[in-house]
Each structure stands twice: as C-alpha cells, then as structure tokens.
Design an enzyme around this catalytic site. Structure first.
Site, short mmCIF file in Angstrom:
data_model
loop_
_atom_site.label_atom_id
_atom_site.label_comp_id
_atom_site.label_asym_id
_atom_site.label_seq_id
_atom_site.Cartn_x
_atom_site.Cartn_y
_atom_site.Cartn_z
N ASP A 24 17.38 16.23 15.94
CA ASP A 24 16.71 14.94 15.98
C ASP A 24 16.02 14.83 17.34
OD1 ASP A 24 16.08 12.24 15.40
OD2 ASP A 24 17.77 11.61 16.62
N THR A 79 10.39 11.37 15.28
CA THR A 79 10.51 11.39 16.75
C THR A 79 10.08 12.75 17.32
OG1 THR A 79 12.84 11.90 16.36
CG2 THR A 79 12.31 9.66 16.98
N THR A 80 10.29 13.82 16.54
CA THR A 80 9.84 15.14 17.01
C THR A 80 8.32 15.23 16.86
OG1 THR A 80 11.89 15.96 16.05
CG2 THR A 80 10.38 17.60 16.89
N ASP A 115 18.48 7.70 10.48
CA ASP A 115 17.07 7.99 10.24
C ASP A 115 16.65 7.62 8.82
OD1 ASP A 115 16.90 8.87 12.76
OD2 ASP A 115 16.21 10.90 12.33
#
Length: 534
Positions: free
Chosen positions: A66, A99-100, A402
């Site tokens: 994550d 988020t990546t 998530d």
C-alpha cells in the site's frame, strides 16, 4: 595621464549578469530526490506489484504494498521528497485508493518537467500548461465514466475486488469485497446520501484463525473476555446495557496522604465502610434493572476491584471492563444509549437494550464478547477480522480500509471507470491530439504531460513481467481505433476490454490522482531556493 586612461566600467541594464546556476541546481535536486521516492514505490503498482518489507526502529516488521503505508514509514529527509509523502497521504484521505498511482504519476511528470527545463522553458510556463492539461484530463475522464447506482450491488463488489486484487490478501477478495460493500451500505444515512463516515465501521482485529473467518457483525464486538473472576454470568438475554465512566471501587484521597491505623477495630471499620460503599453502588445499579455493565478504562484507580466483581456476579450482572476511552462514542452510538459519568445519574432511560450479550469462544482459545439484536441500533457496523499472524492481520485491515474507501468514493461520486491503464492511455492520446491544436510552448508542455501519463500502463506491464514497449504500443493502437476501455489484463498477460473483465475503479480515484499529482508537481517547480533556518 595614465590615470585618465582607466575608464569607469559602464553599468547598463543589458550587460548586468545574474547567476541562475544555483536556482537551477536547487530545482534539479528537488526534482531528482522526489523522483527517487516515486521510483521506490513504482515496483509495487498493480495486481502483480511487489511487496515491501518495512523494518522499523523498534524492530517491528510490516509487509505491505500500500503506497501510503510504505511512504508513511519511510524516513524522508529532503523537503521536496517529503511533499510526495504528503501527496500520498492526501490521496489516501480524498479517495483511499490509488496512493501508489498518484506518486508514480507525480514522479513521471517531474521527470518530463526536468527535460523541459533543460530545454530552456521557464518554470511558470510549464506550471500553467500543467494546470490547463490537468483540467482537460479531468473532463476527458468524466466523459469516459459509466454512471452507477448504489442499488447495483454487483458493480460495487467489482470495484471493491479490483482494489483488493493488488493487495497481499488478494486471494480473499471474493470474501472481503462483498463484506466491504455491505458494511458501507449499512452505514449510509438516508438523509445525507452522499456522506459516509468510515468511523461508523469499526474494524476489530483478533489474532487466530485465517482471513476466511472474517465476518460482518450487526452489533458490537469486544476483543476481551468477560470479567468473571468471581463466577459471574457469561451470557445475558434481554440485556439492559449501561456504559459507565465512573469506578466501582473504594474512593481514594485526592492528594497523596497516608492514614495511620493503630488498632484492628479501626481496620475493620475501614473494610466495612468500603464494603458498604460498593454494595450501595451495586444496589443502585441493580435497582434500575441493568444486567450488563461496560466499564471505561480508568487511569487514577482501578475501575473495579475483586470485591466489586464478586458483588456484581452475585447480582447476576455481566461485566466487560477496560473499555477504551476512544471506543465510548462508537459504543454509545451503536447501542443508542448515553454514557453515565456518575452513580447519581444512573437511570433506566440512559441504558441500551439488546437481545443477547454473550462471550463467544473462538476455536483457537481466544474469546470475544458479542452484543447482537440491539434495539433502535445506530447506523454502525462492526467487522471482525481474523488472521493467522500479526502481519497478515494488519495487512488485511489496511486492504479492507482501502476497499471501504473505494465504496465510499462511489457513494460520493456515483461513476465508475475502467482500470488496467485504460484511462491513462486514453488521456495520453486525447491530450496529445489537443496539444496539436495549441500554440507555442504550451503545446510542447502538454505533449510531454501526455507522454508522462503512459508511465502507468508501462509500469503495470513491467511489474507483470510482460514486454512494456510492445504492450504500450499495442494499447495506443487499439485506443486510436476507438476502443477506449481497452487495458492491460495482467492475469491473462494480454490486452483486453477491461470493463468486460470487471476491472473497474471509482472515477474519484482517477480524477483526484491526476489533480493532486499536478498540484504537487507545480509546487515543486515553483521552488527556486531552499532556505534553512537554524
């Protein structure tokens, strides 16, 4: 005469020399250090991305892919690189997923900005062009999106499982995705349909079992045992539950004082008084018909003593002690009751009611307390997450968070978009075509912005062990023929229509990723000096 020959140097505005080297160096070092951070998480993008093992200073080990967690645990010192860490945090807050992606896009944009800067284009020009392109990109994405209804449970489950497929616990996505959908839909308020507060979904972690044993509980779960040191009840039906914030133990003096007792009669009197004091309290509690007590953790003195537990068990009252202070708000909202701060305020109308409160034994020796069948229950729900070890348990919680965020995005903005690199390639193609219409430097900047977006499909293919150049070229070709939902199917290792393969994500994840990444890049571009204040 010789002195007259030495002429004064003429000062003219045209000939004055200013040193811009330092500013360029600062900009370059900012961009390079931020790009390095972006490269470090790039390998963990997508369903076939690698996981990172993080070892903290305290010796704790975390295994995750994550992006927000990885960057959060990294100790980044360079100020510009810290901005990327903040960027992933803000994406986590806005969308919860991607988020990546957001960091990888920002890194690619920064690299293309570096090329433009080296070609002599002014930072402000690049920054303005980036802003225009990001607004255009959001319009293109919105045009691609497919509307979705909250009643369409299948679509919601598909988008949740897409989010879970890139996680360590991806093999459990068939279990966790429907669970996340049901959890969010059960806390959606009918009045404010667009708002979902994820604090209403409580995730309780309990070590033991496997992730398969994870369940959604309509009620409350405490990962504690019932305090039955004195043989009190472990199951109560038709429960009347009180949440108390005071202590059922003998009072102490406010300041440190020592009382000297010289003979036994005084000693007996003290003990007798203590007994009577506790008994008086418990009689008041019993008089209201209360049969379950949830006692908040106390700092100053013991919330309950062995003596008070003994009397409570005699009164057939089930006790759960050491309830965390943070959990009180959630508990009172769920039980639809009020916390009681003083024995004098102990009244029946402040209590919650439930069909059953019981201590449940899990197969591996652990025990939990479950409260089910709550009357007039607040809009909350509890998820009990199980896992064979702490690493799996923590990662399952992060992945579930998530998935919950993805459903929250769909509640807020009811549109879905294809995943698998399809939106990025389509953006790249349409922005490239738009750049030809623009004039001057702007067109040049927008074109490089469009090329930078290809980093997502390129990285997806690279992480899956495919040939990235061949894949991206084929994708461009398909999109040029008008197949806008074509993306990389990582499972099959080829290019397919991603919408039909059920790889979907909320529109909000993609739009906020583009907007936040360009904002961050523009900010880094505008910095031309770092001033350290000691």
């Amino acid at each position: 005469m010789a002195t007259a020959a030495v002429q004064q140097p003429r000062s003219s505005k045209t000939e004055s020399y200013t040193d811009n080297k330092r500013k360029d160096d600062i900009r370059q070092s900012n961009i390079l250090s931020a790009a390095t951070v972006s490269d470090s998480v790039r390998t963990s993008l997508g369903p076939k991305g690698m996981d990172k093992m993080i070892s903290t200073a305290s010796g704790e080990v975390i295994i995750t892919n994550d992006g927000a967690t990885i960057l959060n645990k990294m100790e980044v010192l360079q100020p510009a690189a810290k901005m990327l860490v903040e960027l992933s945090k803000s994406q986590d807050i806005v969308a919860g997923d991607g988020t990546t992606t957001v960091v990888v896009i920002a890194g690619a944009l920064l690299k293309s900005c570096l090329v433009l800067l080296n070609n002599g284009i002014h930072p402000t020009v690049i920054s303005d062009a980036l802003h225009k392109a990001s607004l255009k990109a959001v319009d293109i994405l919105t045009a691609m999106a497919v509307p979705v209804e909250l009643s369409d449970r299948d679509s919601l489950v598909k988008s949740a499982s897409t989010s879970l497929n890139s996680k360590v616990v991806s093999q459990y996505s068939t279990l966790l995705a429907p669970l996340a959908v049901d959890a969010v839909l059960s806390v959606v308020d009918n009045v404010k349909v667009d708002l979902v507060d994820l604090r209403d979904v409580k995730i309780v972690k309990k070590l033991g079992g496997t992730v398969d044993d994870t369940e959604l509980v309509k009620g409350l779960v405490f990962d504690k045992k019932v305090s039955h040191s004195a043989g009190g009840p472990t199951r109560v039906e038709n429960a009347k539950i009180a949440v108390i914030q005071f202590q059922i133990s003998p009072p102490k003096t406010d300041i440190e004082q020592s009382i000297v007792v010289s003979d036994y009669t005084q000693m007996d009197r003290i003990l007798k008084e203590e007994r009577n004091y506790i008994l008086g309290m418990i009689k008041k509690i019993k008089a209201t018909g209360c049969n379950v007590l949830l006692i908040q953790k106390s700092i100053l003195r013991d919330a309950v003593t062995d003596l008070s537990l003994h009397y409570l068990s005699k009164a057939k009252i089930l006790v759960v002690k050491d309830v965390e202070r943070d959990a009180i708000e959630f508990i009172t909202k769920t039980l639809n009751c009020l916390p009681i701060a003083n024995i004098e305020h102990f009244r029946e109308e402040k209590m919650g009611r439930a069909d059953c409160v019981e201590e449940v034994s899990l197969g591996d020796g652990g025990k939990i307390v479950k409260i089910t069948g709550i009357k007039d229950m607040g809009r909350t729900t509890t998820v009990l997450v199980r896992g064979s070890n702490q690493l799996v348990l923590d990662e399952a919680e992060r992945s579930l968070h998530d998935a919950l965020c993805v459903i929250r995005c769909l509640v807020t903005k009811k549109f879905l978009i294809a995943g698998g690199g399809a939106p990025e390639i389509e953006l790249s193609r349409q922005l490239g075509a738009w750049a030809k219409v623009l004039h001057g430097m702007e067109s040049y900047c927008v074109r490089s912005f469009a090329e930078a977006l290809e980093v997502i499909p390129y990285t997806l293919a690279e992480n899956a062990g495919l040939n990235p150049i061949a894949i991206v070229t084929e994708l461009r070709n398909r999109h040029a023929q008008g197949e806008i939902n074509t993306g990389i199917n990582v499972r099959k290792g080829q290019i397919t229509n991603i919408l039909e393969e059920n790889v979907v994500q909320p529109l909000l994840v993609s739009t906020s990723a583009i907007t936040l990444a360009t904002e961050c890049v523009r900010m880094i571009l505008k910095i031309d000096d770092i001033i350290t204040v000691r």
